[in-house]
Scaffold this motif. Structure first.
Motif, PDB file in Angstrom:
ATOM      1  N   LEU A   2       0.835  -1.191   0.000  1.00  0.00           N
ATOM      2  CA  LEU A   2       0.000   0.000   0.000  1.00  0.00           C
ATOM      3  C   LEU A   2       0.876   1.251   0.000  1.00  0.00           C
ATOM      4  N   PHE A   3       0.453   2.236  -0.797  1.00  0.00           N
ATOM      5  CA  PHE A   3       1.139   3.513  -0.860  1.00  0.00           C
ATOM      6  C   PHE A   3       0.118   4.639  -0.781  1.00  0.00           C
ATOM      7  N   LYS A   4       0.451   5.670   0.012  1.00  0.00           N
ATOM      8  CA  LYS A   4      -0.324   6.905  -0.001  1.00  0.00           C
ATOM      9  C   LYS A   4       0.383   7.849  -0.966  1.00  0.00           C
ATOM     10  N   GLN A  37      -9.960  -2.556 -10.754  1.00  0.00           N
ATOM     11  CA  GLN A  37      -8.964  -3.621 -10.625  1.00  0.00           C
ATOM     12  C   GLN A  37      -8.475  -3.785  -9.191  1.00  0.00           C
ATOM     13  N   GLY A  38      -8.804  -2.829  -8.326  1.00  0.00           N
ATOM     14  CA  GLY A  38      -8.353  -2.873  -6.939  1.00  0.00           C
ATOM     15  C   GLY A  38      -6.976  -2.272  -6.727  1.00  0.00           C
ATOM     16  N   LYS A  39      -6.390  -1.710  -7.758  1.00  0.00           N
ATOM     17  CA  LYS A  39      -5.054  -1.116  -7.648  1.00  0.00           C
ATOM     18  C   LYS A  39      -5.110   0.286  -7.042  1.00  0.00           C
ATOM     19  N   TRP A  40      -6.178   1.030  -7.320  1.00  0.00           N
ATOM     20  CA  TRP A  40      -6.374   2.374  -6.766  1.00  0.00           C
ATOM     21  C   TRP A  40      -7.504   2.226  -5.752  1.00  0.00           C
ATOM     22  N   ARG A  41      -7.141   1.962  -4.477  1.00  0.00           N
ATOM     23  CA  ARG A  41      -8.142   1.580  -3.472  1.00  0.00           C
ATOM     24  C   ARG A  41      -8.971   2.735  -2.959  1.00  0.00           C
ATOM     25  N   HIS A  42      -8.356   3.889  -2.812  1.00  0.00           N
ATOM     26  CA  HIS A  42      -9.080   5.044  -2.289  1.00  0.00           C
ATOM     27  C   HIS A  42      -8.638   6.291  -3.041  1.00  0.00           C
ATOM     28  N   LEU A  43      -9.600   7.195  -3.242  1.00  0.00           N
ATOM     29  CA  LEU A  43      -9.335   8.451  -3.943  1.00  0.00           C
ATOM     30  C   LEU A  43     -10.162   9.536  -3.277  1.00  0.00           C
ATOM     31  N   TRP A  44      -9.471  10.498  -2.658  1.00  0.00           N
ATOM     32  CA  TRP A  44     -10.151  11.598  -1.981  1.00  0.00           C
ATOM     33  C   TRP A  44      -9.709  12.918  -2.571  1.00  0.00           C
ATOM     34  N   ARG A  45     -10.646  13.803  -2.802  1.00  0.00           N
ATOM     35  CA  ARG A  45     -10.356  15.177  -3.225  1.00  0.00           C
ATOM     36  C   ARG A  45      -9.962  15.972  -1.992  1.00  0.00           C
ATOM     37  N   VAL A  46      -8.955  16.826  -2.118  1.00  0.00           N
ATOM     38  CA  VAL A  46      -8.590  17.758  -1.053  1.00  0.00           C
ATOM     39  C   VAL A  46      -9.454  18.993  -1.252  1.00  0.00           C
ATOM     40  N   ALA A  47     -10.287  19.284  -0.285  1.00  0.00           N
ATOM     41  CA  ALA A  47     -11.230  20.387  -0.401  1.00  0.00           C
ATOM     42  C   ALA A  47     -10.513  21.699  -0.690  1.00  0.00           C
ATOM     43  N   PHE A  56      -2.913   3.446  -3.130  1.00  0.00           N
ATOM     44  CA  PHE A  56      -2.724   2.448  -4.171  1.00  0.00           C
ATOM     45  C   PHE A  56      -2.318   1.128  -3.530  1.00  0.00           C
ATOM     46  N   ASP A  57      -2.778   0.034  -4.105  1.00  0.00           N
ATOM     47  CA  ASP A  57      -2.417  -1.313  -3.664  1.00  0.00           C
ATOM     48  C   ASP A  57      -1.741  -1.998  -4.848  1.00  0.00           C
ATOM     49  N   VAL A  82       4.887  10.362  -1.535  1.00  0.00           N
ATOM     50  CA  VAL A  82       4.635   8.940  -1.770  1.00  0.00           C
ATOM     51  C   VAL A  82       5.141   8.238  -0.516  1.00  0.00           C
ATOM     52  N   VAL A  83       4.220   7.569   0.188  1.00  0.00           N
ATOM     53  CA  VAL A  83       4.549   6.966   1.469  1.00  0.00           C
ATOM     54  C   VAL A  83       4.085   5.519   1.480  1.00  0.00           C
ATOM     55  N   ALA A  84       4.995   4.594   1.796  1.00  0.00           N
ATOM     56  CA  ALA A  84       4.620   3.187   1.951  1.00  0.00           C
ATOM     57  C   ALA A  84       3.835   3.029   3.254  1.00  0.00           C
TER      58      ALA A  84
END
Length: 97
Positions: A2-4, A37-47, A56-57, A82-84
């Protein structure tokens, strides 16, 4: 793994609107394909900004680089972090692995 990833988009003002619309449409299709595909697990907009924080997974950092660099908006992006990540032992969610 997982990466942020934190991304900010800076589209040049001189690009024609039809070009911008076409690039954004391709970006949306590609990002949704990666999510399915499960590769991009979460996507949030920065207000308040044209930025996002994503999880990402992927297999490794090479796969992450490939996915990000293939984003249609990549030429206009600033990747600021980019953070593991790994599962926290106190998490109650099994899907956090």
């Amino acid at each position: 793994m997982l990466f942020k990833v934190e991304m900010t988009v800076n589209i040049p003002h001189e690009l024609p609107a039809d070009v911008i619309d076409e690039v954004k449409a391709r970006e949306k299709a590609y990002s949704q394909e990666l999510q399915q595909q499960g590769k991009w697990r979460h996507l949030w907009r920065v207000a308040g900004s044209y930025s996002n924080v994503s999880i990402f997974d992927v297999e490794d950092n090479a796969e992450l680089q490939e996915l990000i660099s293939n984003l249609p908006l990549f030429p206009y992006m600033e990747i600021t972090a980019v953070v593991a990540l790994c599962r926290h032992p106190s998490s109650i969610r099994d899907s956090d692995a």
